[in-house]
Design an enzyme around this catalytic site. Structure first.
Site, mmCIF file in Angstrom:
data_model
loop_
_atom_site.group_PDB
_atom_site.id
_atom_site.type_symbol
_atom_site.label_atom_id
_atom_site.label_comp_id
_atom_site.label_asym_id
_atom_site.label_seq_id
_atom_site.Cartn_x
_atom_site.Cartn_y
_atom_site.Cartn_z
ATOM 1 C CE LYS A 26 -79.004 17.844 -108.423
ATOM 2 N NZ LYS A 26 -77.714 17.955 -109.114
ATOM 3 C CG ASN A 27 -77.193 13.983 -109.476
ATOM 4 O OD1 ASN A 27 -77.423 15.177 -109.717
ATOM 5 N ND2 ASN A 27 -76.549 13.592 -108.397
ATOM 6 N NE ARG A 108 -68.735 18.742 -111.700
ATOM 7 C CZ ARG A 108 -67.478 18.807 -112.093
ATOM 8 N NH1 ARG A 108 -66.831 19.941 -112.050
ATOM 9 N NH2 ARG A 108 -66.858 17.735 -112.514
ATOM 10 C CG ASP A 132 -73.586 21.780 -105.714
ATOM 11 O OD1 ASP A 132 -74.337 22.726 -105.960
ATOM 12 O OD2 ASP A 132 -73.924 20.594 -105.684
ATOM 13 C CG ASP A 321 -74.880 13.745 -103.678
ATOM 14 O OD1 ASP A 321 -73.825 14.390 -103.521
ATOM 15 O OD2 ASP A 321 -75.402 13.555 -104.791
HETATM 16 C C1 UD1 Z 1 -71.971 13.422 -109.446
HETATM 17 C C2 UD1 Z 1 -73.237 13.988 -108.854
HETATM 18 C C3 UD1 Z 1 -73.004 14.430 -107.419
HETATM 19 C C4 UD1 Z 1 -72.428 13.295 -106.608
HETATM 20 C C5 UD1 Z 1 -71.196 12.716 -107.296
HETATM 21 C C6 UD1 Z 1 -70.629 11.502 -106.585
HETATM 22 C C7 UD1 Z 1 -74.316 14.949 -110.775
HETATM 23 C C8 UD1 Z 1 -74.807 16.178 -111.453
HETATM 24 N N1 UD1 Z 1 -73.653 15.127 -109.641
HETATM 25 O O1 UD1 Z 1 -71.008 14.484 -109.506
HETATM 26 O O2 UD1 Z 1 -74.246 14.846 -106.866
HETATM 27 O O3 UD1 Z 1 -72.062 13.782 -105.341
HETATM 28 O O4 UD1 Z 1 -71.510 12.334 -108.638
HETATM 29 O O5 UD1 Z 1 -71.613 10.536 -106.400
HETATM 30 O O6 UD1 Z 1 -74.562 13.843 -111.220
HETATM 31 N N2 UD1 Z 1 -62.812 13.887 -110.176
HETATM 32 C C9 UD1 Z 1 -61.559 14.178 -110.637
HETATM 33 N N3 UD1 Z 1 -61.336 14.168 -111.989
HETATM 34 C C10 UD1 Z 1 -62.325 13.883 -112.877
HETATM 35 C C11 UD1 Z 1 -63.616 13.597 -112.411
HETATM 36 C C12 UD1 Z 1 -63.847 13.599 -111.034
HETATM 37 O O7 UD1 Z 1 -60.653 14.448 -109.860
HETATM 38 O O8 UD1 Z 1 -62.059 13.884 -114.087
HETATM 39 C C13 UD1 Z 1 -63.054 13.900 -108.716
HETATM 40 C C14 UD1 Z 1 -63.992 15.003 -108.285
HETATM 41 O O9 UD1 Z 1 -63.294 16.200 -108.059
HETATM 42 C C15 UD1 Z 1 -64.565 14.415 -107.021
HETATM 43 C C16 UD1 Z 1 -64.627 12.911 -107.302
HETATM 44 O O10 UD1 Z 1 -63.726 12.695 -108.368
HETATM 45 O O11 UD1 Z 1 -63.712 14.636 -105.930
HETATM 46 C C17 UD1 Z 1 -65.998 12.399 -107.668
HETATM 47 O O12 UD1 Z 1 -66.475 13.083 -108.793
HETATM 48 P P1 UD1 Z 1 -67.584 12.503 -109.766
HETATM 49 O O13 UD1 Z 1 -67.937 11.100 -109.371
HETATM 50 O O14 UD1 Z 1 -67.145 12.760 -111.154
HETATM 51 O O15 UD1 Z 1 -68.834 13.412 -109.414
HETATM 52 P P2 UD1 Z 1 -69.684 14.329 -110.375
HETATM 53 O O16 UD1 Z 1 -70.008 13.585 -111.625
HETATM 54 O O17 UD1 Z 1 -69.073 15.679 -110.455
#
Ligand code: UD1
Length: 434
Positions: A26-27, A108, A132, A321
């Site tokens: 999915k991701n 998202r 989520d 995850d």
């Molecule tokens: C993606 C995955 C999710 C997985 C996560 C970490 C998808 C659709 N989702 O989410 O299933 O759990 O990677 O492996 O691919 N953060 C900030 N600022 C930013 C970006 C991120 O503070 O600009 C923080 C987020 O709030 C979070 C952490 O960094 O606490 C990790 O986020 P990120 O790695 O970006 O996860 P996603 O891409 O949202």
């Protein structure tokens, strides 16, 4: 809506046996679909999973001016790998640059269109996403990175608005944290920027490598794929592509934990063991057996496992995850486990639901201490997100009596036919209508 009903006599009383098939991630699929926006013409993404999120991303791409067809050729057998589908995306020369809230709030991952839109249209307006209930999930790194590439970015009426009339310019940037989403957006923006972009401290998840490989096949020039520094030489134009989505390591890991919790011998067809090295090492040390086969691997569990500590970290660390599954397993293992969540602060909402099933656990900030009990006790619980929902179903396999996991639509967002696949390998799991 809907619920999953799980009936069990406790851990290891009804061992799983047989084969499950794992399809595309999915991701990855959602980001590959967004990446298709970078090239006018027809791109085809194979091995997309049969889940709502893929349909929603398809709708979003249509809203941006694409023609999208998503087909699942072999959908007749829900437990078979043929549930994997094909997304055919015809991208016009002129894209719409606005991603509306009605669609973005349902997914998202929609934020992944931001980078491609800025690269192609030199402007984008993407609603701030929902997603989520697992934390605040900031966008600061996405925004700062685009600014460093020359875009003017502001938040206005719930939209991220980015403009760069003369086009993006390469720059050297680094991420405070190897964010998956920020890496993807900045990568997709940089492939069409003028000059060279170097991004340090990028995420290295297999899904990022998958995206890099697709972009390279489209004509992008990317060095350092699979390392923590990407060097990207911008090109004027990319061409459409056919690409096959990488296997879902989180679904694979879910099946690994299913076998560890319920016991038995489960063959995971399509599962890529080396994407889960740290997880599998811990399970083997805890008493499970992993045997590599030609098309996947088999997990065998014939005894109660011993507890192990987990600290979630970006890849190749223990995946956040899979943390709820590790917590569910720890709740019925022998001994005590310390679980530390370093990526998403709100993931421990799951712990409260697991406690309703009789788990002995305490949380303090981003740490949880879980003392294993011989068996859990069936109860009604609620799925708050995809992984927590699936982990509650697996906890139900170790709970004496009936467990009903409400709001199972969350589970369906990550797992095509989860109840059906579990039933096909011997678990007593069924769907309850509302
Ligand atoms: C993606 C995955 C999710 C997985 C996560 C970490 C998808 C659709 N989702 O989410 O299933 O759990 O990677 O492996 O691919 N953060 C900030 N600022 C930013 C970006 C991120 O503070 O600009 C923080 C987020 O709030 C979070 C952490 O960094 O606490 C990790 O986020 P990120 O790695 O970006 O996860 P996603 O891409 O949202």
């Amino acid at each position: 809506m809907g619920s999953f009903r799980v009936v069990s006599e406790g851990p290891l009383t009804r061992p799983l046996s047989g084969t499950v098939h794992v399809g595309g991630a999915k991701n990855s699929a959602l980001k590959l679909m967004a990446g298709a926006l970078l090239a006018p013409g027809r791109s085809v993404i194979h091995n997309v999973p049969n889940i709502l999120d893929v349909a929603v991303m398809g709708q979003l791409l249509r809203q941006l001016g694409c023609t999208v067809e998503i087909a699942y050729p072999g959908d007749a057998d829900p437990t078979c790998e043929s549930t994997a589908g094909r997304a055919t995306i015809d991208v016009p020369e002129e894209l719409e640059h606005k991603a509306p809230y009605e669609l973005v709030r349902r997914l998202r991952a929609s934020i992944a269109v931001l980078g491609p839109l800025v690269a192609r249209c030199h402007r984008a307006s993407v609603a701030l996403p929902g997603g989520d209930a697992i934390g605040s999930r900031g966008l600061d790194m996405h925004i700062l990175g685009l600014q460093e590439l020359g875009a003017v970015v502001r938040i206005e009426h719930g939209q991220v608005v980015a403009e760069v009339p003369g086009g993006l310019r390469g720059a050297s940037l680094w991420l405070d944290f190897p964010s998956v989403g920020a890496t993807e957006n900045l990568l997709m923006a940089a492939v069409m920027a003028q000059g060279t972009t170097v991004i340090d401290n990028v995420a290295r998840e297999p899904e990022i490598i998958d995206l890099c490989e697709m972009l390279v096949a489209m004509g992008a020039r990317i060095d350092g794929v699979s390392t923590s520094t990407l060097a990207i030489e911008g090109v004027d134009r990319l061409h459409p592509v056919e690409h096959t989505t990488v296997t879902d390591r989180i679904v694979t890991g879910t099946w690994v934990f299913a076998s560890a919790i319920a016991g038995g011998d489960l063959h995971i067809s399509g599962g890529v063991a080396h994407h889960l090295d740290i997880v599998l090492d811990k399970l083997v040390a805890a008493g499970a057996e992993i045997v590599q086969g030609e098309t996947g691997f088999t997990v065998s569990t014939h005894q109660r496992l011993t507890s192990f500590d987990v600290a979630t970290l970006p890849y190749p660390g223990f995946p956040t995850d899979l943390q709820p599954f590790a917590m569910a397993l720890a709740s019925v293992s022998s001994g005590t486990a310390m679980i530390t969540e370093n990526v998403f602060e709100a993931r421990f909402m799951f712990a409260q639901e697991l406690a309703r099933l009789g788990a002995d656990l305490r949380t303090d900030g981003h740490h949880a201490v879980v003392r294993g009990v011989p068996m859990l006790s069936g109860a009604p619980v609620v799925a708050h997100d995809i992984r927590a929902g699936a982990a509650l179903v697996l906890a139900g396999l170790a709970a004496q009596g009936t467990t009903v996991v409400a709001e199972s639509q969350h589970i369906d967002r990550g797992y095509p036919w989860f109840a059906e696949a579990l039933a096909s390998v011997g678990a007593e799991v069924s769907r309850l209508p509302d």
